[in-house]
Write an enzyme that holds these catalytic residues in place. Structure first.
Site, PDB file in Angstrom:
ATOM      1  CD  GLU A  56       8.774  -0.470  -4.360  1.00 43.35           C
ATOM      2  OE1 GLU A  56       9.439   0.423  -3.578  1.00 43.35           O
ATOM      3  OE2 GLU A  56       9.354  -1.012  -5.549  1.00 43.35           O
ATOM      4  CE  LYS A  64       7.812   2.410   1.747  1.00 48.60           C
ATOM      5  NZ  LYS A  64       9.107   2.434   1.627  1.00 48.60           N
ATOM      6  CG  PHE A 111       8.898  10.820   2.469  1.00 48.70           C
ATOM      7  CD1 PHE A 111       9.986   9.927   2.637  1.00 48.70           C
ATOM      8  CD2 PHE A 111       7.751  10.082   2.291  1.00 48.70           C
ATOM      9  CE1 PHE A 111       9.914   8.670   2.056  1.00 48.70           C
ATOM     10  CE2 PHE A 111       7.623   8.639   1.689  1.00 48.70           C
ATOM     11  CZ  PHE A 111       8.676   7.909   1.698  1.00 48.70           C
ATOM     12  CG  ASP A 162      17.315   6.323   4.737  1.00 50.28           C
ATOM     13  OD1 ASP A 162      17.141   5.238   3.981  1.00 50.28           O
ATOM     14  OD2 ASP A 162      17.134   7.515   4.133  1.00 50.28           O
ATOM     15  CB  THR A 204       4.950   4.967   1.325  1.00 56.57           C
ATOM     16  OG1 THR A 204       6.134   5.633   1.368  1.00 56.57           O
ATOM     17  CG2 THR A 204       4.568   4.500  -0.201  1.00 56.57           C
TER      18      THR A 204
END
Length: 398
Positions: free
Chosen positions: A159, A195, A241, A77, A219
């Protein structure tokens, strides 16, 4: 392969903008841990294949990073510009936060992609200001994504505007528009992911897009119901997450799914990844699972075997610097596997064919609140991009 990140000094976007002062980091899941000599472009390659084994590793002469990489694809990340040489990329994500970062940096190879978008004649001719700004943003996303596709061997995930999260048809129109722009740049669809937030409408959009052969990346998954519905929809990648779920659990109560995991002595974020993995593999869904917001080495060790693990640079650096010798605490064994998934038992309530009503009822307060927070944050970033473009358009010499 050596890559430069510098652009000529004639760039026309102002590096003295407020964005430059406020945007310092933006994230992507797109970096390889292999040395630069392995960075070869292959248009037919997807995200790197998982190197998995069911046995433990004799790690006496290797690093911890080498050891854990035998079970899952480990990706940092990190930011594009800080760590490009240190962690050569294998895949990339294009997002509003990335776009803000590009506009805020004085020198980057992607600045020309933004300038070309702002000078696009098709967008320039639109009379409606909102439509013009949306056109500029779409062009910028596709331009940057197309440039990234030339630099990485894996897929580029783009995205979809979080403000469309509750409109299935709007999501599909957005993806179709972006796909056309990528096609105009000769980027094949197999190199792309889109995404999408895991609202019911987003999950349904993913189902319809996947039926067209368009790969999706769902996501903001914070509950088993979302993960199972996403798998049933055939999403190519599902992202959970871990750390955000843990953070919520530390400061809130009243979520049945989280409290059940805690009563079993399990971390709720790790437990959700494990359950989702077992569901996907036990029932033959095609989805790959991505564990994000991993906070420490113990998290990573607990998830070995999941398809992708996104980890902070400090964790990866520690793994890279540590010699992997057998010890009492960690044995570097695969924790998640199709074999263990086959033995996992699900309740009848968990094996339903998920729809909007059942998903809404099954999502506890953690998933509802974390999903809303994620959507708000990404919607705010999208607005900031539009505000920035509104201030700097038209660029000089247009």
């Amino acid at each position: 392969m050596s890559l430069t990140l510098q652009t000529p000094p004639s760039t026309t976007l102002s590096s003295a903008s407020p964005i430059h002062r406020t945007i310092t980091r933006y994230t992507t899941f797109s970096f390889s841990l292999r040395p630069p000599t392995t960075l070869h472009f292959n248009p037919h390659r997807s995200l790197p294949l998982i190197r998995a084994s069911n046995s433990s590793i004799n790690a006496a002469s290797t690093t911890e990073l080498d050891a854990v990489s035998a079970f899952s694809e480990i990706v940092p990340d990190t930011v594009v510009f800080d760590d490009f040489e240190k962690f050569p990329p294998t895949a990339a994500t294009v997002s509003s936060s990335l776009l803000l970062g590009i506009c805020g940096l004085p020198d980057t190879i992607f600045r020309n992609a933004v300038e070309m978008a702002l000078a696009d004649s098709e967008c320039y001719g639109l009379e409606n200001p909102n439509a013009r700004l949306s056109c500029f943003v779409n062009k910028a996303f596709a331009n940057i994504g197309s440039d990234m596709a030339k630099l990485v061997p894996g897929r580029v995930s783009t995205e979809v505007d979080a403000r469309l999260a509750y409109d299935t048809h709007a999501i599909i129109r957005k993806v179709h528009g972006l796909l056309k722009l990528y096609n105009d740049s000769n980027v094949p669809p197999q190199r792309l992911l889109f995404k999408i937030p895991s609202t019911w409408q987003g999950i349904e959009a993913a189902r319809l897009l996947e039926s067209e052969g368009i790969q999706t990346h769902l996501t903001f998954v914070y509950s088993f119901a979302q993960a199972a519905a996403a798998a049933q929809a055939g999403a190519s990648v599902i992202q959970i997450f871990v750390g955000r779920i843990r953070d919520w659990a530390r400061n809130h109560s009243g979520d049945t799914e989280i409290e059940s995991a805690q009563l079993r002595g399990e971390d709720p974020g790790l437990a959700l990844v494990t359950k989702a993995y077992n569901y996907i593999h036990k029932y033959g869904h095609k989805s790959k699972l991505m564990a994000a917001a991993v906070r420490n080495k113990q998290d990573l060790f607990s998830l070995l075997g999941v398809d992708y693990i996104i980890a902070p640079l400090k964790v990866l650096q520690s793994l890279k610097e540590s010699v992997a010798s057998p010890d009492e605490k960690y044995s570097f064994v695969r924790r998640l596997s199709p074999q263990s998934a086959a033995k996992y038992t699900f309740s009848d309530e968990e094996l339903v064919r998920w729809d909007e009503d059942s998903l809404s009822k099954a999502m506890g307060p953690a998933a509802v609140q974390l999903l809303a927070a994620g959507l708000d944050g990404h919607a705010d970033q999208a607005k900031r991009v539009e505000e920035l473009f509104g201030k700097i358009w038209p660029p000089p010499n247009v």
